[in-house]
Design an enzyme around this catalytic site. Structure first.
Site, PDB file in Angstrom:
ATOM      1  N   TRP A  99      33.619   6.811 -11.233  1.00  0.00           N
ATOM      2  CA  TRP A  99      33.819   6.185 -12.474  1.00  0.00           C
ATOM      3  C   TRP A  99      35.454   6.099 -12.506  1.00  0.00           C
ATOM      4  O   TRP A  99      35.828   5.485 -13.453  1.00  0.00           O
ATOM      5  CB  TRP A  99      33.510   7.167 -13.670  1.00  0.00           C
ATOM      6  N   LYS A 129      24.661   1.161  -7.507  1.00  0.00           N
ATOM      7  CA  LYS A 129      24.627   1.747  -8.699  1.00  0.00           C
ATOM      8  C   LYS A 129      26.018   2.347  -8.954  1.00  0.00           C
ATOM      9  O   LYS A 129      26.568   3.186  -8.486  1.00  0.00           O
ATOM     10  CB  LYS A 129      23.953   3.313  -8.439  1.00  0.00           C
ATOM     11  N   SER A 162      31.917  13.160  -5.292  1.00  0.00           N
ATOM     12  CA  SER A 162      32.386  14.342  -4.972  1.00  0.00           C
ATOM     13  C   SER A 162      31.654  14.830  -3.681  1.00  0.00           C
ATOM     14  O   SER A 162      30.536  14.378  -3.341  1.00  0.00           O
ATOM     15  CB  SER A 162      31.819  15.318  -6.104  1.00  0.00           C
ATOM     16  N   TYR A 180      19.299  13.455   1.682  1.00  0.00           N
ATOM     17  CA  TYR A 180      18.350  12.257   1.436  1.00  0.00           C
ATOM     18  C   TYR A 180      18.252  11.566   2.869  1.00  0.00           C
ATOM     19  O   TYR A 180      16.949  11.173   2.897  1.00  0.00           O
ATOM     20  CB  TYR A 180      19.054  11.469   0.420  1.00  0.00           C
ATOM     21  N   GLU A 238      32.853   8.926   1.328  1.00  0.00           N
ATOM     22  CA  GLU A 238      34.481   8.779   1.073  1.00  0.00           C
ATOM     23  C   GLU A 238      34.444   9.904  -0.145  1.00  0.00           C
ATOM     24  O   GLU A 238      34.040   9.666  -1.214  1.00  0.00           O
ATOM     25  CB  GLU A 238      34.863   7.582   0.582  1.00  0.00           C
ATOM     26  N   CYS A 244      41.160  10.278  -5.909  1.00  0.00           N
ATOM     27  CA  CYS A 244      40.676  11.059  -4.711  1.00  0.00           C
ATOM     28  C   CYS A 244      41.653  11.407  -3.566  1.00  0.00           C
ATOM     29  O   CYS A 244      41.730  12.185  -3.179  1.00  0.00           O
ATOM     30  CB  CYS A 244      39.351  10.300  -3.764  1.00  0.00           C
ATOM     31  N   GLU A 275      39.528  20.691  -5.914  1.00  0.00           N
ATOM     32  CA  GLU A 275      39.924  19.307  -6.472  1.00  0.00           C
ATOM     33  C   GLU A 275      39.728  19.476  -8.200  1.00  0.00           C
ATOM     34  O   GLU A 275      38.712  19.658  -8.509  1.00  0.00           O
ATOM     35  CB  GLU A 275      38.962  18.217  -5.816  1.00  0.00           C
TER      36      GLU A 275
HETATM   37  P1  NDP Z   1      29.724  12.607  -8.725  1.00  0.00           P
HETATM   38  O1  NDP Z   1      29.880  12.757  -7.061  1.00  0.00           O
HETATM   39  O2  NDP Z   1      28.776  13.486  -9.233  1.00  0.00           O
HETATM   40  O3  NDP Z   1      29.391  11.172  -8.989  1.00  0.00           O
HETATM   41  C1  NDP Z   1      29.507  10.200  -8.311  1.00  0.00           C
HETATM   42  C2  NDP Z   1      28.502   9.018  -8.247  1.00  0.00           C
HETATM   43  O4  NDP Z   1      27.291   9.832  -7.720  1.00  0.00           O
HETATM   44  C3  NDP Z   1      28.118   8.663  -9.626  1.00  0.00           C
HETATM   45  O5  NDP Z   1      27.655   7.253  -9.554  1.00  0.00           O
HETATM   46  C4  NDP Z   1      27.055   9.631 -10.117  1.00  0.00           C
HETATM   47  O6  NDP Z   1      26.186   9.026 -10.889  1.00  0.00           O
HETATM   48  C5  NDP Z   1      26.314   9.941  -8.591  1.00  0.00           C
HETATM   49  N1  NDP Z   1      25.422  10.770  -8.579  1.00  0.00           N
HETATM   50  C6  NDP Z   1      25.642  12.066  -9.216  1.00  0.00           C
HETATM   51  N2  NDP Z   1      24.717  12.963  -8.663  1.00  0.00           N
HETATM   52  C7  NDP Z   1      23.820  12.399  -7.881  1.00  0.00           C
HETATM   53  C8  NDP Z   1      22.875  12.944  -7.200  1.00  0.00           C
HETATM   54  N3  NDP Z   1      22.127  13.945  -7.318  1.00  0.00           N
HETATM   55  N4  NDP Z   1      22.286  12.030  -6.164  1.00  0.00           N
HETATM   56  C9  NDP Z   1      23.015  10.880  -6.065  1.00  0.00           C
HETATM   57  N5  NDP Z   1      23.678  10.516  -6.848  1.00  0.00           N
HETATM   58  C10 NDP Z   1      24.198  11.095  -7.501  1.00  0.00           C
HETATM   59  O7  NDP Z   1      31.177  12.861  -9.435  1.00  0.00           O
HETATM   60  P2  NDP Z   1      31.310  13.370 -10.988  1.00  0.00           P
HETATM   61  O8  NDP Z   1      31.385  12.203 -11.379  1.00  0.00           O
HETATM   62  O9  NDP Z   1      30.387  14.261 -11.514  1.00  0.00           O
HETATM   63  O10 NDP Z   1      32.746  14.024 -10.805  1.00  0.00           O
HETATM   64  C11 NDP Z   1      32.707  15.184 -10.228  1.00  0.00           C
HETATM   65  C12 NDP Z   1      33.963  15.654  -9.489  1.00  0.00           C
HETATM   66  O11 NDP Z   1      33.680  14.697  -8.343  1.00  0.00           O
HETATM   67  C13 NDP Z   1      35.197  14.983  -9.969  1.00  0.00           C
HETATM   68  O12 NDP Z   1      35.787  15.940 -10.812  1.00  0.00           O
HETATM   69  C14 NDP Z   1      36.078  14.920  -8.843  1.00  0.00           C
HETATM   70  O13 NDP Z   1      36.404  16.102  -8.138  1.00  0.00           O
HETATM   71  C15 NDP Z   1      35.110  14.570  -7.646  1.00  0.00           C
HETATM   72  N6  NDP Z   1      35.177  13.074  -7.612  1.00  0.00           N
HETATM   73  C16 NDP Z   1      35.543  12.323  -6.688  1.00  0.00           C
HETATM   74  C17 NDP Z   1      35.669  10.865  -6.557  1.00  0.00           C
HETATM   75  C18 NDP Z   1      36.408  10.493  -5.545  1.00  0.00           C
HETATM   76  O14 NDP Z   1      37.029   9.158  -5.533  1.00  0.00           O
HETATM   77  N7  NDP Z   1      36.405  10.931  -4.242  1.00  0.00           N
HETATM   78  C19 NDP Z   1      35.212  10.027  -7.844  1.00  0.00           C
HETATM   79  C20 NDP Z   1      34.575  10.992  -8.827  1.00  0.00           C
HETATM   80  C21 NDP Z   1      34.646  12.118  -8.714  1.00  0.00           C
HETATM   81  P3  NDP Z   1      26.348   9.515 -12.444  1.00  0.00           P
HETATM   82  O15 NDP Z   1      27.479   8.756 -12.595  1.00  0.00           O
HETATM   83  O16 NDP Z   1      25.258   8.748 -13.117  1.00  0.00           O
HETATM   84  O17 NDP Z   1      26.237  10.890 -12.394  1.00  0.00           O
END
Ligand code: NDP
Length: 507
Positions: A170, A194, A248, A258, A270, A305, A404
């Site tokens: 996001w 997605k 994350s 998976y 990434e 990130c 993080e």
């Molecule tokens: P997530 O890793 O949970 O989300 C990233 C994407 O993965 C979203 O599209 C999410 O969908 C999807 N996702 C979530 N759970 C699953 C699953 N079990 N299987 C497959 N896909 C999944 O990040 P968060 O949004 O929860 O953020 C949590 C932390 O992750 C942040 O605080 C940060 O530390 C880190 N983060 C790192 C990022 C980067 O750029 N490297 C970007 C975002 C977060 P949905 O939105 O529907 O949950």
């Protein structure tokens, strides 16, 4: 802040009210309701108010999208077009994104809380330029002829993987989509992507522009819905050949499971970071460094990130640098993301804001000292605002230096010797980005080599540009070479064709 008298913001709000938001999955060239008929509410992080309901897809929607993408991959409607043809369509798409940058940027701002100056002037032009860059490159890349023995011809060529799955975060909803879609589509794949549930709106509109540009049906499919349903269904789908994930580290690990438990699809990850910024004793102008340091950690509210969340500074420079950073904060006003004067908008959600505030409480409890920031502000807006926060007196074993936070929180750690600085910088489970400041050429080269990170900025906070790869070491992931022509290799298979020639004179 919600009932603004600022005529610019009022005009912008009126402009937003006229935008037609797309809220359904885009499958096989059409918007359609989620098969289960469910919907969820997406909120504006700057007000906490609902924006609109978005279709909540499920595994059946992923199936439908993969079926469309597979059909499009197998009949060659995209992969068998000449690279020049694909290029023309993708460039038309990039032009449409540029032409609609204001609308797309406003959508991104209300959905993600990001400042409008970033979304309109940076994110959307970068989204378009990423797609354009990969499109322009794809008809200039040659295969190889191997030095095989006399009487044989051996060629080495790249072919599309087939159906690519992508799951994105996001923090840069449109740009992260483009980092996957640009190289995957340019190289002839079809895609099922997605977006993050909290920020689906911009990508749906971008997909619509793709169709308008001439992307054939089924080539680009967008499925909205929760990660643990739609994301997992993509990760486990037996008919997806490769999956690219940004997010994350925890969810990144799941994608490996998976893949291992389904069809061993290729996984590109990434992930997170805890990136160091080292300031040596001989570093240059303190004001310039402070501006870079602030950008590294406060840009995009620290929801980045590659955020430079650990400032590792030589003891002799710390006080002056801390002063300069505080002065620099005058250039980082926090406020309504629709205000063109705002540089720090709202955090993505209440839950995420609470997580950031919890880390700030942990830092205090660990004995670090808050120099500035450190609490929620602008509560009356209903939104999720945390100002730039700087912790002094941090040790690298504290949780605020190891985990993080993904918010505007900087940890300041002192060092005495160069070796100590490198050891501190590398003492992290992550390895995405790093930067270092010195005027000594030897220090610059030696330390840049010694840092365990995928991208190192010298006298700069930089991820490079579209010509350079972006991806990490260690828990920051692997295979995640977004950007540059290396990204093309991620979405292609390498094929050898070995031809035995008949001896001369044979019929
Ligand atoms: P997530 O890793 O949970 O989300 C990233 C994407 O993965 C979203 O599209 C999410 O969908 C999807 N996702 C979530 N759970 C699953 C699953 N079990 N299987 C497959 N896909 C999944 O990040 P968060 O949004 O929860 O953020 C949590 C932390 O992750 C942040 O605080 C940060 O530390 C880190 N983060 C790192 C990022 C980067 O750029 N490297 C970007 C975002 C977060 P949905 O939105 O529907 O949950």
């Amino acid at each position: 802040m919600t009932d603004t008298l600022d005529p610019t913001i009022d005009a912008t709000k009126a402009e937003i009210s006229r935008i037609r938001l797309r809220t359904q999955p885009f499958i096989d060239g059409q918007f359609r309701d989620a098969i289960g008929g469910r919907r969820y509410v997406t909120e504006n992080p700057a007000t906490g108010q609902p924006i609109i309901e978005v279709a909540e897809g499920g595994a059946a929607d992923v199936d439908a999208a993969v079926t469309a993408a597979r059909r499009a991959a197998d009949d060659g409607r995209w992969s068998r077009r000449s690279p020049g043809d694909r290029k023309r369509i993708l460039i038309r798409w990039a032009d449409l994104i540029d032409g609609n940058a204001r609308e797309l940027g406003l959508i991104e701002t209300i959905d993600a809380g990001k400042p409008v100056i970033d979304t309109v002037d940076l994110d959307m032009p970068e989204t378009a330029s990423c797609i354009r860059w990969h499109a322009e490159a794809v008809d200039k890349l040659y295969g190889q002829v191997a030095p095989s023995p006399e009487g044989t011809v051996a060629t080495i060529t790249q072919e599309p993987c087939g159906v690519v799955g992508a799951v994105i975060p996001w923090n840069y909803p449109a740009q992260m989509a483009a980092w996957k879609l640009g190289p995957a589509l340019a190289t002839g794949n079809t895609v099922v992507i997605k977006p993050a549930s909290m920020t689906s709106l911009s990508l749906l509109r971008i997909a619509e522009l793709g169709a308008q540009a001439g992307l054939p049906d089924g080539v680009l499919n967008v499925v909205t819905g929760p990660g643990d349903v739609v994301g997992e269904a993509i990760g486990r789908h037996p008919d997806i050949d490769c999956v690219a994930f940004t997010g994350s580290t925890e969810v990144g690990r799941r994608f490996l499971t998976y893949a291992a438990e389904s069809n061993l699809k290729r996984v590109l990850l990434e992930l997170g970071g805890k990136s160091p910024q080292i300031v040596f004793g001989d570093a240059g102008d303190v004001g310039r460094i402070a501006a870079n340091v602030a950008e590294a950690i406060f840009w995009n509210m620290g929801e980045n990130c590659s955020a430079g969340s650990r400032l590792i500074v030589h003891r002799s420079r710390k006080e002056s640098l801390l002063e300069a950073i505080q002065a620099e904060l005058a250039n980082w006003p926090v406020g309504d993301p629709l205000d063109p004067g705002t540089r720090i908008g709202a955090l993505i959600s209440r839950g995420h804001m609470e997580r950031v505030l919890e880390y700030i409480a942990i830092g205090r409890a660990e004995g670090a000292r808050v120099v500035t920031g450190g609490r929620r502000i602008l509560e009356e807006s209903g939104g999720w605002f945390v100002p730039p926060t700087v912790f002094d007196g941090v040790r690298n074993d504290m949780r605020i230096a190891r985990e993080e936070i993904f918010g505007p929180v900087l940890s300041v750690i002192e060092f005495d010797t160069d070796d100590e600085a490198v050891a501190l910088a590398n003492d992290t489970p992550y390895g995405l980005a790093a930067s270092l400041y010195t005027q000594n050429l030897n220090t610059a080269h030696r330390v840049a080599r010694d840092l365990k990170a995928g991208v190192v900025g010298v006298n700069a906070y930089s991820e490079g540009d579209m010509t350079t790869p972006f991806g990490g070491y260690k828990l920051s992931g692997f295979g995640g070479h977004d950007k540059s022509v290396l990204a093309h290799g991620q979405y292609t298979e390498t094929k050898t064709i070995w031809i035995q020639l008949e001896p001369a004179g044979q019929p």
